[in-house]
Design a protein around this motif. Structure first.
Motif, short mmCIF file in Angstrom:
data_model
loop_
_atom_site.label_atom_id
_atom_site.label_comp_id
_atom_site.label_asym_id
_atom_site.label_seq_id
_atom_site.Cartn_x
_atom_site.Cartn_y
_atom_site.Cartn_z
N GLY A 89 0.87 10.71 16.73
CA GLY A 89 0.12 11.09 17.93
C GLY A 89 0.82 10.97 19.27
O GLY A 89 0.14 10.99 20.30
N THR A 146 0.84 -1.20 0.00
CA THR A 146 0.00 0.00 0.00
C THR A 146 0.88 1.25 0.00
O THR A 146 0.63 2.21 -0.75
N VAL A 204 -5.25 -1.05 -2.40
CA VAL A 204 -3.99 -1.67 -2.83
C VAL A 204 -4.21 -2.74 -3.90
O VAL A 204 -3.40 -2.91 -4.82
N ASN A 261 0.07 1.28 18.55
CA ASN A 261 1.13 0.60 17.78
C ASN A 261 2.15 1.58 17.21
O ASN A 261 1.84 2.71 16.87
N GLY A 274 2.69 4.50 11.76
CA GLY A 274 1.98 3.23 11.60
C GLY A 274 2.61 2.38 10.52
O GLY A 274 3.66 2.73 9.94
N ALA A 275 1.96 1.25 10.22
CA ALA A 275 2.53 0.27 9.30
C ALA A 275 2.75 0.86 7.91
O ALA A 275 3.83 0.75 7.33
N VAL A 276 1.75 1.53 7.37
CA VAL A 276 1.88 2.11 6.03
C VAL A 276 2.79 3.33 6.07
O VAL A 276 3.74 3.46 5.28
N CYS A 293 -5.21 7.28 0.98
CA CYS A 293 -5.02 5.88 1.37
C CYS A 293 -6.00 5.44 2.44
O CYS A 293 -6.60 4.38 2.36
N GLY A 294 -6.16 6.26 3.49
CA GLY A 294 -7.03 5.87 4.60
C GLY A 294 -7.63 7.08 5.28
O GLY A 294 -7.15 8.21 5.10
N PHE A 340 -7.41 5.09 -3.58
CA PHE A 340 -7.01 3.80 -4.16
C PHE A 340 -7.14 2.70 -3.12
O PHE A 340 -7.12 2.95 -1.92
N ASN A 359 -3.32 9.13 5.43
CA ASN A 359 -3.76 7.89 6.09
C ASN A 359 -4.90 8.11 7.06
O ASN A 359 -5.47 7.14 7.55
N TYR A 391 0.37 15.68 16.41
CA TYR A 391 -0.90 16.39 16.16
C TYR A 391 -1.72 16.58 17.43
O TYR A 391 -2.60 17.42 17.50
N LYS A 415 6.62 8.60 19.35
CA LYS A 415 6.57 8.34 17.91
C LYS A 415 7.35 9.40 17.13
O LYS A 415 8.07 9.10 16.19
N TYR A 432 -13.33 6.51 10.97
CA TYR A 432 -13.93 5.17 10.92
C TYR A 432 -14.94 4.91 12.04
O TYR A 432 -15.80 4.07 11.91
N LEU A 478 -5.54 -0.13 17.61
CA LEU A 478 -5.22 0.69 16.43
C LEU A 478 -5.89 2.06 16.50
O LEU A 478 -5.38 3.04 15.97
N GLY A 500 -3.93 4.46 18.91
CA GLY A 500 -2.51 4.74 18.65
C GLY A 500 -1.58 3.82 19.44
O GLY A 500 -0.45 4.22 19.74
#
Ligand code: NDP
Length: 332
Positions: A177, A131, A276, A324, A155-157, A243-244, A274, A221, A197, A181, A249, A319, A322
Motif C-alpha cells: 500500500g 504462517t 498456522v 508497518n 507485512g510480517a507474513v 491466510c488472512g 488454514f 493476506n 494497490y 513498500k 476485519y 496495522l 499500513g
C-alpha cells in the motif's frame, strides 16, 4: 508488587480507537510454586487481535471487557519458583499486556537464543514466519518457474512468503500500500515486481502486466477487492493459500463480492483456508528450515519497532493503516 496492564473497555464497531483500551495499575499476587515472575520485553501486535475484540465465536476466544488484552510476548524471567526456568532465561508465551506478570512455567516456551537474535522469535522464527512457511509450502506447493502473487506483501507474513518463494525458484510479485513498500520489496527483498494497490488505476490490468504467464499461486493476506483482482488472473491448477482477510476485519456490513466459484471450478483451482496451529506438530522442522535460511542470508527479517509499553494500542491500530514494514513489535 505493583504493575500496569491494558484492558479492553469496549468492543469496537468498525475501526478500533484508543477509547477501546484502558491502562490500569494492579497488584500482582505472591509467586506460587511452579510460577515465574516475568519482565515483558517485546510484545507482538497482530491483525487477528481485531477479531478477538468482537464478541464472536472463532478459533480463539474473544477478549473480555475489563480484562487484559493478551498476545505473544517475549519476556525475561526475573524470579522463579519452577524447576523448568531460572532467572535470566528468555521465554515466549501468550501473556497479558502487563509490564510484569506472573505465569505458570508450563505453557511458556524457553527461547533458544543461539538460533537468531531474540526478536526474530516474534517474527521469522515465530508465528508469522511459520504462517508464511506452511501456507506457501504445504498449500501453495511452489514449483520452480511458477508465478506467486502475495497481497499484504510488505507485512510480517508477506515478506517471508516472498523470500521463501524466491528460494523455491519462483517469479514473485507483491501487492502493498505505499511506494516506499514497493521500492523495498524490489530492491531489498528480491521481489521481481510489486504493485501499489492504492495508486494502481486498474489493479486487474496491473497484475496481468506483472504476471505475463498468469498467477500459479496467490498467497492471500488481505481478501476483498485486491483478491478479486488477483483471482481474475488465476491459472489452471493454481493454488490459493487463504491466510488472512485484513481488508474485511473492520467491515460493519457483510461484504458482497464477485462470485468466485465458477472461476475456481472451471480452472481447477485449489483455495484452502488454514490457521498456522493446524501444523503445530511440524513447527520444530519448519523452524530449523527458517533458521537455516536466515543464517545463510536467504531470508532477511524486518521489523517495525514501536517504543514504549504505552504505545501498544497505537501499534495495534497501526496495522490497519499500513504503518508497518515487516513485523510490528512493541519494545517495552
Ligand atoms: P501485516 O504485518 O501484514 O500487517 C498488516 C498489513 O495489512 C498492513 O501493514 C497493511 O499494509 C495491510 N492492510 C491493512 N488494512 C488493509 C486493507 N484494508 N487492504 C489491504 N491491505 C491492508 O500483518 P501479518 O503479516 O501479521 O498478517 C497478514 C495477514 O495474515 C492478516 O490478514 C492476518 O490476519 C493473517 N494471519 C493469518 C494467520 C493464520 O494462521 N491463518 C497467522 C498470522 C496472520 P499495506 O500498507 O500494504 O496496506
Amino acid at each position: 508488587m505493583n504493575t500496569q496492564q491494558i484492558v479492553l473497555t469496549s468492543r469496537p464497531v468498525g475501526l478500533p480507537t484508543l477509547d477501546n483500551f484502558r491502562f490500569e495499575n494492579i497488584e500482582l499476587p505472591d509467586l506460587q510454586n511452579g510460577e515465574v515472575l516475568l519482565d515483558g520485553l517485546y510484545y507482538s501486535v497482530d491483525p487477528y487481535m481485531r477479531g478477538r475484540m468482537n464478541d464472536a465465536k472463532s478459533y480463539v476466544p474473544p477478549f473480555q471487557i475489563d480484562q487484559p488484552i493478551s498476545g505473544t510476548v517475549l519476556a525475561k524471567v526475573v524470579k522463579s519458583k519452577s524447576d523448568d526456568l531460572k532467572p535470566g532465561d528468555f521465554i515466549s508465551g501468550n501473556l497479558p499486556w502487563r509490564v510484569q506478570t506472573i505465569a505458570p512455567s508450563k505453557g511458556l516456551s524457553k527461547i533458544d537464543a543461539s538460533l537468531a537474535p531474540l526478536i526474530y522469535h516474534l517474527d521469522v522464527l515465530g508465528m508469522t514466519g511459520l504462517t508464511a512457511y506452511f501456507g506457501l509450502m504445504e498449500i501453495g506447493k511452489p514449483k520452480s518457474g511458477e508465478t506467486v502473487v502475495i497481497s499484504g506483501a510488505a507485512g510480517a507474513v508477506g515478506l517471508v512468503v516472498g523470500q521463501i518463494a524466491k528460494i523455491q525458484g519462483c517469479r514473485v510479485v507483491g501487492i502493498a500500500g505505499s511506494d516506499e513498500k514497493i521500492q523495498l520489496l524490489k530492491d531489498k527483498y528480491g521481489f521481481d515486481d510489486a504493485i501499489n494497490y492504492r495508486t494502481a488505476t486498474n489493479l486487474k490490468m496491473a497484475i496481468s502486466t506483472s504476471c505475463p504467464n498468469g498467477v500459479d499461486i496467490y498467497y492471500d493476506n488481505v481478501g476483498g477487492e485486491i483478491s478479486d483482482a488477483v483471482i481474475s488472473n488465476i491459472n489452471f491448477h493454481a493454488r490459493i493459500p487463504l491466510c488472512g482477510q485484513i481488508s474485511l476485519y473492520n467491515s460493519t456490513e457483510k461484504p458482497v463480492g464477485p462470485r468466485l466459484q465458477p472461476m475456481l471450478l472451471t480452472r481447477s483451482v485449489l483455495m484452502q483456508g488454514f490457521i498456522v496451529s493446524n501444523f503445530k506438530s511440524q513447527f520444530p522442522d519448519a523452524i530449523s528450515h527458517l533458521a537455516k535460511w536466515v543464517k545463510e542470508g536467504k531470508i532477511t527479517s524486518a521489523q517495525t519497532i514501536v517504543h514504549g509499553f504505552n504505545e501498544l494500542p497505537t501499534a495495534l491500530l497501526g496495522l490497519f493503516k499500513g504503518a508497518n514494514i515487516g513485523k510490528m513489535i512493541v519494545e517495552a
